[in-house]
Motif scaffolding. Structure first.
Motif, PDB file in Angstrom:
ATOM      1  N   GLU A 157       0.830  -1.204   0.000  1.00 43.10           N
ATOM      2  CA  GLU A 157       0.000   0.000   0.000  1.00 43.10           C
ATOM      3  C   GLU A 157       0.865   1.255   0.000  1.00 43.10           C
ATOM      4  OE1 GLU A 157      -2.397   1.423   3.544  1.00 43.10           O
ATOM      5  OE2 GLU A 157      -4.031   0.771   2.214  1.00 43.10           O
ATOM      6  N   GLU A 160       2.068   1.767  -3.487  1.00 42.37           N
ATOM      7  CA  GLU A 160       0.977   2.243  -4.336  1.00 42.37           C
ATOM      8  C   GLU A 160       0.727   3.734  -4.110  1.00 42.37           C
ATOM      9  OE1 GLU A 160      -2.239  -0.308  -3.318  1.00 42.37           O
ATOM     10  OE2 GLU A 160      -1.592  -1.940  -4.649  1.00 42.37           O
ATOM     11  N   LYS A 219      -9.419   4.519  -2.990  1.00 42.08           N
ATOM     12  CA  LYS A 219      -9.160   3.140  -2.580  1.00 42.08           C
ATOM     13  C   LYS A 219     -10.333   2.593  -1.765  1.00 42.08           C
ATOM     14  CE  LYS A 219      -5.605   0.342  -0.320  1.00 42.08           C
ATOM     15  NZ  LYS A 219      -5.277  -0.451  -1.513  1.00 42.08           N
TER      16      LYS A 219
END
Length: 243
Positions: A157, A160, A219
């Protein structure tokens, strides 16, 4: 035992002097060798260690790489067709693997040319070593830059989020911290509350906060949409007859 076997093979594939049909030895292919003069011709060559036989057009003989290149693709069906129209199926063979060769067809050459690849058709251009070195250096720089964009010891994460920010702003890793525009710092666990910047970089900090907020909102929305898609759908059950 293995070393003795390798030495035995090496003795059998010593470089020939490359005069057609000859078996004596020579260290390099020079301008007087028949193989060098045969560039552009159709040849049949026998190679060590398994006596493999290749037949095709000799593309080049190179003393820098100590190897030849042979195009084993079939010659054009029309004898008058230029060699440049011939398809390519190239094989690189070290000099030391050449056991013997035979010239089986003359090649197409430029008029009034001397033997060797200078007069072969299609023409063989010289390799621009400076351009190759520049290309190598550019590739290394790009690889280093790409590697610098990958965090070491960070979560998927976090990477990202880094990738999302780097699409619009210059971003780099400093250990496990994300540095944006050399002024805004994002520390683990990489939420809006973990964004820091000097007092005179408030505008840059606010910009980064908006990007981070948008990333987590998007997200969260994607996660909610995926959960909704996986939710079971109730199927009504018809009442049984007779109560």
């Amino acid at each position: 035992m293995a070393d003795n076997k390798r030495n035995s093979i090496a003795g059998k594939i010593a470089t020939p002097n490359l005069k057609a049909g000859s078996g004596s030895n020579k260290d390099v292919i020079d301008a007087d060798s028949n193989l060098y003069k045969a560039v552009g011709s159709r040849i049949k060559i026998t190679c060590a260690p398994n006596n493999n036989v290749l037949e095709g057009t000799l593309f080049t003989a190179c003393n820098l790489t100590n190897a030849i290149a042979i195009n084993t693709a079939p010659a054009p069906p029309n004898p008058s067709a230029p060699l440049s129209s011939q398809p390519g199926d190239y094989h690189i063979i070290p000099f030391a693997h050449i056991l013997s060769f035979e010239i089986i067809g003359s090649g197409e050459r430029a008029s009034e040319s001397t033997p060797g690849f200078d007069g072969a058709l299609p023409s063989i251009s010289k390799v621009d070593l400076a351009a190759l070195q520049a290309r190598e250096e550019q590739t290394i720089r790009e690889m280093k830059k790409k590697d610098a964009q990958k965090g070491k010891g960070v979560s998927k994460e976090a990477q990202e989020l880094f990738d999302a920010i780097s699409r619009t702003l210059p971003t780099r890793w400093a250990d496990t911290q994300i540095v944006v525009s050399d002024s805004v710092l994002i520390q683990a666990p990489y939420t809006v509350d973990n964004i820091r910047a000097p007092a005179d970089k408030t505008q840059a900090e606010n910009h980064v906060r908006k990007i981070v907020e948008h990333y987590y909102q998007r997200k969260k929305g994607a996660t909610s949409a995926g959960a909704a898609a996986r939710a079971p759908v109730a199927v009504p059950v018809a009442p049984r007859k007779g109560g």
